[in-house]
Scaffold this motif. Structure first.
Motif, short mmCIF file in Angstrom:
data_model
loop_
_atom_site.label_atom_id
_atom_site.label_comp_id
_atom_site.label_asym_id
_atom_site.label_seq_id
_atom_site.Cartn_x
_atom_site.Cartn_y
_atom_site.Cartn_z
N SER A 67 -26.86 -48.36 35.75
CA SER A 67 -26.05 -48.15 36.94
C SER A 67 -24.76 -48.98 36.88
CB SER A 67 -26.84 -48.53 38.20
OG SER A 67 -26.05 -48.42 39.36
N PHE A 68 -24.87 -50.23 36.42
CA PHE A 68 -23.71 -51.11 36.31
C PHE A 68 -22.69 -50.56 35.32
CE2 PHE A 68 -21.60 -54.66 34.13
CZ PHE A 68 -20.95 -55.26 35.21
N VAL A 69 -23.16 -50.12 34.17
CA VAL A 69 -22.26 -49.61 33.12
C VAL A 69 -21.56 -48.33 33.59
CG1 VAL A 69 -22.16 -48.62 30.80
CG2 VAL A 69 -23.53 -50.67 31.22
N LEU A 70 -22.32 -47.38 34.14
CA LEU A 70 -21.74 -46.11 34.57
C LEU A 70 -20.76 -46.31 35.74
CD1 LEU A 70 -24.80 -43.69 34.37
CD2 LEU A 70 -22.88 -43.89 32.78
N ALA A 71 -21.14 -47.19 36.69
CA ALA A 71 -20.26 -47.45 37.82
C ALA A 71 -18.96 -48.12 37.37
CB ALA A 71 -20.97 -48.30 38.86
N SER A 72 -19.07 -49.04 36.42
CA SER A 72 -17.88 -49.74 35.91
C SER A 72 -16.94 -48.77 35.20
CB SER A 72 -18.30 -50.87 34.96
OG SER A 72 -19.11 -51.81 35.61
N ILE A 73 -17.51 -47.82 34.44
CA ILE A 73 -16.68 -46.86 33.69
C ILE A 73 -15.98 -45.89 34.64
CG2 ILE A 73 -16.79 -44.92 32.07
CD1 ILE A 73 -19.07 -46.42 30.64
N THR A 74 -16.68 -45.43 35.68
CA THR A 74 -16.14 -44.39 36.56
C THR A 74 -15.40 -44.95 37.78
OG1 THR A 74 -18.25 -44.24 37.73
CG2 THR A 74 -17.91 -42.75 35.87
N VAL A 80 -14.94 -38.74 40.37
CA VAL A 80 -16.05 -38.82 39.42
C VAL A 80 -17.07 -39.86 39.89
CG1 VAL A 80 -16.69 -39.33 37.03
CG2 VAL A 80 -14.55 -38.13 37.53
N PHE A 81 -16.57 -40.97 40.42
CA PHE A 81 -17.43 -42.04 40.91
C PHE A 81 -18.35 -41.54 42.03
CE2 PHE A 81 -18.33 -45.63 43.72
CZ PHE A 81 -18.76 -46.60 42.83
N LEU A 82 -17.80 -40.82 43.01
CA LEU A 82 -18.59 -40.32 44.13
C LEU A 82 -19.59 -39.25 43.68
CD1 LEU A 82 -15.91 -40.15 46.95
CD2 LEU A 82 -17.72 -41.83 46.68
N ILE A 83 -19.18 -38.42 42.73
CA ILE A 83 -20.11 -37.42 42.18
C ILE A 83 -21.27 -38.13 41.48
CG2 ILE A 83 -20.38 -35.63 40.43
CD1 ILE A 83 -17.50 -34.75 41.07
N LEU A 84 -20.96 -39.21 40.77
CA LEU A 84 -22.00 -40.00 40.10
C LEU A 84 -22.97 -40.59 41.12
CD1 LEU A 84 -23.10 -41.35 37.47
CD2 LEU A 84 -21.59 -43.28 38.00
N VAL A 85 -22.44 -41.16 42.20
CA VAL A 85 -23.29 -41.75 43.24
C VAL A 85 -24.20 -40.69 43.86
CG1 VAL A 85 -23.29 -42.83 45.53
CG2 VAL A 85 -21.74 -43.66 43.76
N ALA A 86 -23.61 -39.54 44.22
CA ALA A 86 -24.40 -38.46 44.82
C ALA A 86 -25.49 -37.98 43.86
CB ALA A 86 -23.49 -37.30 45.21
N SER A 87 -25.15 -37.83 42.58
CA SER A 87 -26.13 -37.39 41.59
C SER A 87 -27.24 -38.42 41.42
CB SER A 87 -25.44 -37.16 40.23
OG SER A 87 -24.43 -36.18 40.34
#
Length: 344
Positions: A67-74, A80-87
């Motif tokens: 979660s930390f790595v993906l959130a930091s990248i996006t 993209v960040f909000l789509i990642l959170v929703a997913s």
């Protein structure tokens, strides 16, 4: 009260208060979350097997780092960040209803909600969270296992086994859609508004999983959860006032033991509010524990703010749940419905 119920209440009160007290005395990060984890472990009829706990601990470590790595990248790309959170929220519910259980679901939602939110504020603080969420889970698991050793639990009865089996009789895809429709809008509003109350996100993760685990009709569940939150908030406010009168370290320790003992006993009684007692304990721990340290003159202001934050979040989620339940109600598995129709 039956002897086993008394042992369960005592196990809960001593275990939660012990971890809560150590958190206050040693001051490790997010110790309130550890106390809540302990409460969830100790409200179970039996101890979590060590193998299952080991898998849960390893899962929490891997999840937080991913979660930390993906959130930091996006993070530089809001859409993209909000789509990642929703997913991630949807995947958390998929994981939970696939048989993982409430606590793994809560941990998954923490990774989906809390880590990305803190990454937007400070990567260094987010990394601290990545380390201390699994650490608090480990401490809670150790404390709960110790309490089940010191105060053993009786083997599960046939009634408990039947109740556990009945709780698993639901349409998993429908439940995933229902709870995603409740939680995803809250998360998007929270992130878009720039809010940063991490304990509110933790509370929403708890509330979402508790709602997902209750198969009753929407209005009945909403009433029960509102009652639980009101009861927990009332306990917290009373504790704050006592804390202001006696601002010494023993005050919160004794208060934690007293409300865990009282609410635990309420949960084992035939009282009208018995079903709300377990959720009230976690609400009281989140609200009270998140506001008392360090002791200061503005402790009462902090407590009121925390109550308002949690109340707003709970009202949003519960009202959304009622609306979703009106148009997309819970139902049993298809095989169970067909079996019921064939017998009638």
């Amino acid at each position: 009260m039956h002897i086993e119920d008394r042992r369960s209440v005592l196990r809960l009160a001593i275990g939660v208060t012990g971890l809560f007290s150590l958190g206050l005395l040693l001051g490790w990060p997010l110790s309130v979350i550890g106390a809540v984890f302990a409460a969830l472990f100790l409200q179970a009829p039996n101890a979590l097997p060590l193998a299952a706990f080991g898998k849960l601990f390893v899962f929490s470590i891997g999840l937080m780092f991913v979660s930390f790595v993906l959130a930091s990248i996006t993070a530089p790309y809001p859409a993209v960040f909000l789509i990642l959170v929703a997913s991630a929220i949807i995947l958390s519910f998929v994981w939970s209803v696939s048989g993982a259980g409430v606590l793994p679901g809560v941990i998954a939602l923490m990774g989906a909600l809390m880590i990305p939110n803190l990454v937007l504020q400070s990567s260094d603080l987010a990394f601290v969270l990545v380390l201390w969420i699994p650490a608090n889970l480990f401490l809670a698991g150790f404390a709960s296992t110790l309490m089940f050793v010191l105060i053993p639990a009786a083997p599960p009865t046939n009634a408990q086994k039947k109740a556990a089996a009945a709780a698993q009789d639901f349409d998993p895809y429908r439940r995933i859609v229902r709870m995603s429709l409740v939680t995803v809008p809250f998360a998007l509003v929270f992130f878009l508004s720039g809010a940063s109350a991490l304990l509110v996100l933790f509370f929403v993760a708890l509330l979402s999983q508790q709602l997902a685990a209750l198969p009753a009709a929407g209005k009945a569940v909403a009433k029960a959860m509102l009652t639980a939150n009101l009861l927990g908030a009332a306990v917290s406010i009373v504790c704050y006032e006592i804390n202001v009168i006696a601002p010494v370290i023993m005050t919160p320790i004794l208060l934690c033991f007293f409300f865990c003992l009282s609410l635990g006993a309420l949960g084992k009684s035939q009282n009208l509010f018995a079903s709300a007692a377990g959720s009230a304990i976690t609400t009281a721990l989140v609200v009270y524990g998140g506001s008392i340290a360090p002791f200061s003159d503005d402790a009462d202001v902090k407590s009121i703010t925390r109550v308002l934050q949690v109340a707003s979040a709970s009202i949003f989620v519960i009202v959304a749940y009622v609306v979703v339940d009106e148009f997309w109600p819970e139902r049993k598995r298809r095989s169970s419905r067909l079996k019921s129709q064939s017998t009638t």
